[in-house]
Design a protein around this motif. Sequence first.
Motif, PDB file in Angstrom:
ATOM      1  N   LEU A   1       0.692  -1.185  -0.140  1.00  0.00           N
ATOM      2  CA  LEU A   1      -0.080   0.007   0.017  1.00  0.00           C
ATOM      3  C   LEU A   1       0.879   1.228  -0.100  1.00  0.00           C
ATOM      4  CD1 LEU A   1      -2.580   1.247   0.001  1.00  0.00           C
ATOM      5  CD2 LEU A   1      -2.734   1.136   2.393  1.00  0.00           C
ATOM      6  N   ARG A   2       1.860   1.271   0.547  1.00  0.00           N
ATOM      7  CA  ARG A   2       2.629   2.452   0.879  1.00  0.00           C
ATOM      8  C   ARG A   2       3.320   2.961  -0.496  1.00  0.00           C
ATOM      9  NH1 ARG A   2       5.851  -1.221   3.875  1.00  0.00           N
ATOM     10  NH2 ARG A   2       5.089   0.073   5.683  1.00  0.00           N
ATOM     11  N   SER A   3       3.209   1.970  -1.512  1.00  0.00           N
ATOM     12  CA  SER A   3       3.789   2.392  -2.651  1.00  0.00           C
ATOM     13  C   SER A   3       2.775   2.737  -3.971  1.00  0.00           C
ATOM     14  CB  SER A   3       4.555   1.332  -3.363  1.00  0.00           C
ATOM     15  OG  SER A   3       3.797   0.157  -3.776  1.00  0.00           O
ATOM     16  N   ARG A   4       1.457   2.919  -3.178  1.00  0.00           N
ATOM     17  CA  ARG A   4       0.236   3.116  -4.025  1.00  0.00           C
ATOM     18  C   ARG A   4      -0.526   4.309  -3.616  1.00  0.00           C
ATOM     19  NH1 ARG A   4      -1.548   0.407  -8.977  1.00  0.00           N
ATOM     20  NH2 ARG A   4      -0.270  -1.667  -9.160  1.00  0.00           N
ATOM     21  N   SER A   5      -0.859   5.101  -4.383  1.00  0.00           N
ATOM     22  CA  SER A   5      -2.077   6.090  -4.541  1.00  0.00           C
ATOM     23  C   SER A   5      -3.484   5.127  -4.434  1.00  0.00           C
ATOM     24  CB  SER A   5      -2.174   7.263  -5.303  1.00  0.00           C
ATOM     25  OG  SER A   5      -1.043   7.816  -5.018  1.00  0.00           O
ATOM     26  N   MET A   6      -4.462   5.501  -3.776  1.00  0.00           N
ATOM     27  CA  MET A   6      -5.571   4.845  -3.733  1.00  0.00           C
ATOM     28  C   MET A   6      -6.940   5.858  -3.878  1.00  0.00           C
ATOM     29  SD  MET A   6      -4.820   1.624  -3.222  1.00  0.00           S
ATOM     30  CE  MET A   6      -6.441   0.869  -3.026  1.00  0.00           C
TER      31      MET A   6
ATOM     32  N   ALA B   1      -9.283  10.551  -3.067  1.00  0.00           N
ATOM     33  CA  ALA B   1      -7.951   9.856  -3.431  1.00  0.00           C
ATOM     34  C   ALA B   1      -7.098   9.998  -2.240  1.00  0.00           C
ATOM     35  CB  ALA B   1      -7.390  10.180  -4.856  1.00  0.00           C
ATOM     36  N   THR B   2      -6.191   9.183  -1.944  1.00  0.00           N
ATOM     37  CA  THR B   2      -5.060   9.597  -1.024  1.00  0.00           C
ATOM     38  C   THR B   2      -3.780   9.063  -1.637  1.00  0.00           C
ATOM     39  OG1 THR B   2      -4.111   8.887   1.145  1.00  0.00           O
ATOM     40  CG2 THR B   2      -5.546   7.344   0.469  1.00  0.00           C
ATOM     41  N   ARG B   3      -2.777   9.929  -1.922  1.00  0.00           N
ATOM     42  CA  ARG B   3      -1.723   9.729  -2.500  1.00  0.00           C
ATOM     43  C   ARG B   3      -0.531   9.001  -1.548  1.00  0.00           C
ATOM     44  NH1 ARG B   3       0.908  13.515  -6.684  1.00  0.00           N
ATOM     45  NH2 ARG B   3       1.420  11.531  -7.548  1.00  0.00           N
ATOM     46  N   ASN B   4       0.225   8.121  -2.020  1.00  0.00           N
ATOM     47  CA  ASN B   4       1.253   7.512  -1.055  1.00  0.00           C
ATOM     48  C   ASN B   4       2.226   8.677  -0.473  1.00  0.00           C
ATOM     49  OD1 ASN B   4       2.304   8.259  -3.623  1.00  0.00           O
ATOM     50  ND2 ASN B   4       3.517   6.297  -3.860  1.00  0.00           N
ATOM     51  N   SER B   5       2.219   9.929  -1.042  1.00  0.00           N
ATOM     52  CA  SER B   5       2.856  11.202  -0.286  1.00  0.00           C
ATOM     53  C   SER B   5       1.936  11.561   0.782  1.00  0.00           C
ATOM     54  CB  SER B   5       2.964  12.369  -1.332  1.00  0.00           C
ATOM     55  OG  SER B   5       1.563  12.859  -1.660  1.00  0.00           O
ATOM     56  N   GLY B   6       0.796  11.102   1.000  1.00  0.00           N
ATOM     57  CA  GLY B   6      -0.166  11.674   2.113  1.00  0.00           C
ATOM     58  C   GLY B   6      -1.061  12.548   1.757  1.00  0.00           C
ATOM     59  N   HIS B   7      -1.032  13.433   0.545  1.00  0.00           N
ATOM     60  CA  HIS B   7      -2.089  14.273   0.121  1.00  0.00           C
ATOM     61  C   HIS B   7      -3.349  13.725  -0.327  1.00  0.00           C
ATOM     62  CE1 HIS B   7       1.677  16.629  -0.226  1.00  0.00           C
ATOM     63  NE2 HIS B   7       0.781  17.500  -0.184  1.00  0.00           N
ATOM     64  N   SER B   8      -4.474  14.283   0.072  1.00  0.00           N
ATOM     65  CA  SER B   8      -5.719  13.826  -0.492  1.00  0.00           C
ATOM     66  C   SER B   8      -6.340  14.906  -1.290  1.00  0.00           C
ATOM     67  CB  SER B   8      -6.528  13.510   1.074  1.00  0.00           C
ATOM     68  OG  SER B   8      -5.958  12.695   1.717  1.00  0.00           O
TER      69      SER B   8
END
Length: 126
Positions: A29-34, A50-57
Motif C-alpha cells: 500500500l505504501r507504494s500506491r495511491s488509492m 483519493a489518497t496519494r502515497n505522499s499523504g495528500h488527499s
Amino acid sequence: QVELVESGGGLVQPGGSLRLSCEISGLTLRSRSMAWFRQAPGKERGFVAATRNSGHSYYTDSVKGRFTISRENAKNMVYLQMNNLKPDDTAIYYCAALRPTTILSEIRTESRYDYWGQGTQVTVST
C-alpha cells in the motif's frame, strides 16, 4: 494475486455517518495511491476521493467537508469516513488502486486505476 475488498456499507438516514473500509492484499500500500469511486443508479461511475502515497488527499467538490479518506499502510487498509450523508450519496462505492507513475492531473480518471474492489452499497434514505 491482487485483491481489494470493501466493507462498511449499509442503510443510513440523512445526516448520518458511515465508515467504509478497503482491505488490500497482493499490493504494498505504501507504494500506491488509492481512491474511492461511486456509481449511483442510472449514472456513470465517478471519482469521490483519493489518497496519494505522499499523504495528500483529494476530493470531489460535492463531498468536501463531509468525507475523509485515510490509510493505514501497516495494515494495508484504506478508509472513507462519510459524515452528514445525503440521499444523493446513495451509490455503490468502489475502492481502486492507481497505476504507478500516473501524473497528478489524472488522479480523478477512472482508466488510470488498475485494480478495483467489488463495491459496497451505501443507501441514504428515511
